[in-house]
Design an enzyme around this catalytic site. Sequence first.
Site, PDB file in Angstrom:
ATOM      1  N   CYS A  42       0.840  -1.196   0.000  1.00 12.69           N
ATOM      2  CA  CYS A  42       0.000   0.000   0.000  1.00 12.69           C
ATOM      3  C   CYS A  42       0.878   1.251   0.000  1.00 12.69           C
ATOM      4  O   CYS A  42       1.994   1.250   0.513  1.00 12.69           O
ATOM      5  CB  CYS A  42      -0.910   0.002   1.226  1.00 12.69           C
ATOM      6  SG  CYS A  42      -2.050   1.419   1.266  1.00 12.69           S
ATOM      7  N   ASP A  44       0.401   3.830   1.708  1.00  8.67           N
ATOM      8  CA  ASP A  44       0.334   4.457   3.039  1.00  8.67           C
ATOM      9  C   ASP A  44       1.736   4.803   3.567  1.00  8.67           C
ATOM     10  O   ASP A  44       2.628   3.951   3.565  1.00  8.67           O
ATOM     11  CB  ASP A  44      -0.377   3.476   3.994  1.00  8.67           C
ATOM     12  CG  ASP A  44      -0.768   4.133   5.307  1.00  8.67           C
ATOM     13  OD1 ASP A  44       0.116   4.703   5.980  1.00  8.67           O
ATOM     14  OD2 ASP A  44      -1.955   4.064   5.676  1.00  8.67           O
ATOM     15  N   ARG A  46       2.808   5.006   6.391  1.00  9.78           N
ATOM     16  CA  ARG A  46       3.216   4.260   7.591  1.00  9.78           C
ATOM     17  C   ARG A  46       3.686   2.846   7.279  1.00  9.78           C
ATOM     18  O   ARG A  46       3.983   2.073   8.184  1.00  9.78           O
ATOM     19  CB  ARG A  46       2.038   4.209   8.580  1.00  9.78           C
ATOM     20  CG  ARG A  46       1.587   5.576   9.050  1.00  9.78           C
ATOM     21  CD  ARG A  46       0.227   5.527   9.691  1.00  9.78           C
ATOM     22  NE  ARG A  46      -0.814   5.143   8.730  1.00  9.78           N
ATOM     23  CZ  ARG A  46      -2.098   4.971   9.045  1.00  9.78           C
ATOM     24  NH1 ARG A  46      -2.499   5.152  10.292  1.00  9.78           N
ATOM     25  NH2 ARG A  46      -2.968   4.623   8.117  1.00  9.78           N
ATOM     26  N   HIS A  98      -2.135  -4.126   4.853  1.00  7.15           N
ATOM     27  CA  HIS A  98      -1.901  -3.708   6.242  1.00  7.15           C
ATOM     28  C   HIS A  98      -3.217  -3.407   6.931  1.00  7.15           C
ATOM     29  O   HIS A  98      -4.139  -2.847   6.340  1.00  7.15           O
ATOM     30  CB  HIS A  98      -0.955  -2.499   6.302  1.00  7.15           C
ATOM     31  CG  HIS A  98      -1.554  -1.221   5.808  1.00  7.15           C
ATOM     32  ND1 HIS A  98      -1.995  -0.221   6.641  1.00  7.15           N
ATOM     33  CD2 HIS A  98      -1.802  -0.777   4.548  1.00  7.15           C
ATOM     34  CE1 HIS A  98      -2.465   0.778   5.920  1.00  7.15           C
ATOM     35  NE2 HIS A  98      -2.370   0.467   4.649  1.00  7.15           N
ATOM     36  N   CYS A 101      -5.898   0.031   7.068  1.00  3.83           N
ATOM     37  CA  CYS A 101      -5.749   0.638   5.742  1.00  3.83           C
ATOM     38  C   CYS A 101      -6.947   1.547   5.430  1.00  3.83           C
ATOM     39  O   CYS A 101      -8.097   1.098   5.440  1.00  3.83           O
ATOM     40  CB  CYS A 101      -5.634  -0.466   4.689  1.00  3.83           C
ATOM     41  SG  CYS A 101      -5.422   0.171   3.011  1.00  3.83           S
TER      42      CYS A 101
END
Length: 226
Positions: A42, A44, A46, A98, A101
């Site tokens: 992803c 993202d 993080r 994850h 998400c």
Amino acid sequence: MGQLDHVLEKNRAWAEGIKADDPQFFQRLSNQQAPEYLWIGCADSRVPANQIVDMPPGELFVHRNVANVVVHTDFNCLSVLQFAIEVLKVKHVLVVGHYGCGGIRTALRNEGFGLIGNWLRHVQDVRDRHQSVLSNCDNEHDQADRLCELNVIEQVGHVCQNNIVQEAWKRGQRLNVHGFVYDLADGILRDMGLSASSAESWEQVKQNSIDELIVRPVRSGRQKKA
Ligand SMILES: [Zn+2]
């Protein structure tokens, strides 16, 4: 002072730190890359691929998009897949979802709009296909986590069904496809127990994985074999 001077300063300090440990590091890497792994994860912020598995530059080939989706007509992802398999000859493809998400949650809630809504429609297809699994969850939080897991299973399937991967297996190239889920809450990567190394093995692996999800608590990862 430019607005992003702090970014450039951090970069210089990082490069100096690496060179202090290994003076030839960048010179060596600039000549060639030979990663063994393709990471499809992803976008993202993080979930930074290299940091999570503590691998330095050169060891992971990376493709990231919202909700780690592998779409059969996405030439961006397919080009990465082809280059990784046919040129770099990676040995492992890791599809990494994850928990927590935002893309998955948005898809679950039907909140996607505009362009992103079209992209997340792929995740909603996964949701709709597995309503019976999702309906076993007690609350929306668990449903979102389960949908993260189901999405990884489906996207691993898309990798396995892709003709680039199928052709690699047909010519005997060693290539394993895996599904992992990362947990933002504890920094741990969980193995979904999905691992396919041939066209024949995938269908069985997929069915076993979905069956196992019905009895496995969310966020538990692969059950340890006794
Ligand atoms: Zn995400």
